[in-house]
Design a protein around this motif. Structure first.
Motif, mmCIF file in Angstrom:
data_model
loop_
_atom_site.group_PDB
_atom_site.id
_atom_site.type_symbol
_atom_site.label_atom_id
_atom_site.label_comp_id
_atom_site.label_asym_id
_atom_site.label_seq_id
_atom_site.Cartn_x
_atom_site.Cartn_y
_atom_site.Cartn_z
ATOM 1 N N THR A 21 39.186 35.989 44.187
ATOM 2 C CA THR A 21 39.366 36.578 42.856
ATOM 3 C C THR A 21 40.174 35.672 41.931
ATOM 4 O OG1 THR A 21 39.203 38.791 43.793
ATOM 5 C CG2 THR A 21 40.148 38.616 41.605
ATOM 6 N N SER A 24 38.235 32.578 41.040
ATOM 7 C CA SER A 24 37.065 32.861 40.197
ATOM 8 C C SER A 24 37.464 33.005 38.730
ATOM 9 C CB SER A 24 36.334 34.119 40.677
ATOM 10 O OG SER A 24 37.092 35.286 40.429
ATOM 11 N N LEU A 25 38.622 33.599 38.460
ATOM 12 C CA LEU A 25 39.074 33.770 37.076
ATOM 13 C C LEU A 25 39.395 32.420 36.429
ATOM 14 C CD1 LEU A 25 41.334 36.896 37.639
ATOM 15 C CD2 LEU A 25 39.214 36.837 36.306
ATOM 16 N N ALA A 28 36.018 30.636 35.881
ATOM 17 C CA ALA A 28 35.240 31.279 34.809
ATOM 18 C C ALA A 28 35.783 30.883 33.440
ATOM 19 C CB ALA A 28 35.259 32.794 34.978
ATOM 20 N N GLU A 34 30.376 33.936 33.019
ATOM 21 C CA GLU A 34 30.450 35.385 33.221
ATOM 22 C C GLU A 34 30.233 35.639 34.705
ATOM 23 O OE1 GLU A 34 28.154 37.869 30.585
ATOM 24 O OE2 GLU A 34 28.560 36.577 28.848
ATOM 25 N N ILE A 35 31.029 36.544 35.265
ATOM 26 C CA ILE A 35 31.007 36.772 36.718
ATOM 27 C C ILE A 35 30.046 37.899 37.097
ATOM 28 C CG2 ILE A 35 32.428 37.598 38.662
ATOM 29 C CD1 ILE A 35 34.770 35.965 37.439
ATOM 30 N N SER A 37 29.365 40.137 40.259
ATOM 31 C CA SER A 37 29.982 40.493 41.537
ATOM 32 C C SER A 37 28.934 40.540 42.645
ATOM 33 C CB SER A 37 30.666 41.863 41.428
ATOM 34 O OG SER A 37 31.038 42.324 42.713
ATOM 35 N N LYS A 53 39.027 46.151 44.341
ATOM 36 C CA LYS A 53 38.302 45.920 43.077
ATOM 37 C C LYS A 53 39.246 45.381 42.006
ATOM 38 C CE LYS A 53 35.258 49.114 42.199
ATOM 39 N NZ LYS A 53 34.879 50.500 41.899
ATOM 40 N N MET A 59 40.961 41.149 34.737
ATOM 41 C CA MET A 59 39.789 40.353 34.342
ATOM 42 C C MET A 59 40.103 39.344 33.241
ATOM 43 S SD MET A 59 36.738 43.179 34.312
ATOM 44 C CE MET A 59 36.344 44.154 35.776
ATOM 45 N N HIS A 64 32.643 40.816 33.658
ATOM 46 C CA HIS A 64 32.275 41.022 35.065
ATOM 47 C C HIS A 64 31.093 41.994 35.106
ATOM 48 C CE1 HIS A 64 36.119 39.141 35.901
ATOM 49 N NE2 HIS A 64 35.943 39.261 37.205
ATOM 50 N N HIS A 65 30.102 41.681 35.910
ATOM 51 C CA HIS A 65 28.903 42.518 36.007
ATOM 52 C C HIS A 65 28.730 43.072 37.428
ATOM 53 C CE1 HIS A 65 27.560 40.956 32.075
ATOM 54 N NE2 HIS A 65 28.011 39.792 32.507
#
Length: 318
Positions: A21, A24-25, A28, A34-35, A37, A53, A59, A64-65
């Protein structure tokens, strides 16, 4: 399709609790991404603590999708993930941004990256009911042994408690006389995308300690209350979502089937085993660039390595 016309897709994968996590931020933000999941449990609304989560605040404004898109009674599938993921890759790319898949659910991520065709076998409710009844009478291990007898490769990667997928694999063999593992091995392994796959792992003892610490933190954050709340809303323990790690063990404790200590010990053990299975799945995937020793101490140098990998894959080839 030529490389020039393929959509670029960045992928970050690895076992639970490895540290995807935070990384990834940063990635990104650096790559205007755009992430998407790639987690089979974070799709469920109201299942936040047990799935670790990300919160809206965490975020940091990065889209995030495929998080919070299903109620717990609606089972989510790899085929649905693949279909939604393909659409998102096109939409994100069309916005001039980089699609970035992040997660630990191997089948989901691999099916999207390589465009798996899912089995033509249709649902055979009578066969499923028969297998369910067999499992109820003889136990999960006996059903798992049935799969091992016809499709040892699929049995090796499916947990005996994953009844839904075990029955589906048996159903595919029953109808088509082809095993699920053979059908997957037969798939064309060339991606429709220009992929940059990065895998994270670390010393197993350190990973297992991180898993156990995370579970302790989930319990402090209110995992028991979260599970009780879901049960109070009428979400049955037999639902696919409620069979997820953290939910089935705590539900068993709340039902009086396990003591608190037994439930926590079981959850930690099952999560360690899950991490091991995640790594086994990812190790058979091609093209992953592994960061083998990913930890706090060497985070800055690993970030440099990862940015070099991305540069070599996406920039230096053009």
């Amino acid at each position: 399709m030529t490389t020039e016309t393929k959509r670029k897709v960045l992928v970050l994968l690895g076992p639970t609790a490895v540290g995807k996590t935070r990384l990834s931020l940063e990635l990104a933000a650096a790559y205007n991404a755009e992430i998407i999941s790639g987690d089979s449990m974070q799709v469920y609304r109201g299942m936040d603590i047990g799935t670790a989560k990300i919160t809206s605040a965490e975020m940091k404004g990065i889209p995030h999708h495929l998080i919070d898109i299903h109620d717990p009674e609606d089972a989510y599938s790899a085929a649905e993930f693949q279909e939604q993921g393909k659409r998102l890759i096109e939409e994100i790319s069309a916005r001039g941004k980089l699609p970035f898949i992040v997660g630990g659910t191997g089948l989901y991520i691999e099916s999207l990256c390589y465009g798996f065709r899912f089995s033509e076998a249709v649902a055979d409710e009578a066969f499923r009911s028969e297998q369910d009844a067999f499992a109820e009478e003889h136990g999960a291990e006996a059903l798992h042994a049935r799969l091992a007898a016809v499709d040892p490769a699929s049995a090796a990667r499916l947990h005996p408690n994953d009844r839904r997928r075990i029955i589906r694999a048996l159903e595919i063999h029953h109808q088509t006389k082809v095993t699920l593992s053979a059908a997957q091995a037969d798939q064309k392994k060339e991606s429709p995308y220009e992929l940059c796959l990065i895998g994270l792992t670390m010393d197993r003892k350190i990973l297992y300690k991180r898993i156990e610490d995370r579970i302790d933190q989930m319990l402090e954050q209110g995992l028991i209350q979260e599970v009780q709340g879901l049960l109070d809303k009428g979400y049955n323990r037999s639902l696919v979502s409620m069979q997820g790690l953290g939910y089935k063990e705590i539900a068993a404790y709340l039902a009086g089937e396990l003591t608190y200590d037994e439930a926590v010990t079981l959850l930690k053990r099952d999560t360690r085993r899950f991490a091991k299975r995640q790594l086994s799945w990812f190790r058979h995937m091609k093209e992953i660039q592994w960061i083998e020793d990913f930890n706090e101490q060497n985070y800055p140098e690993n970030l440099v390595k990862i940015r070099e990998i991305i540069y070599r894959r996406f920039e230096s080839t053009h």
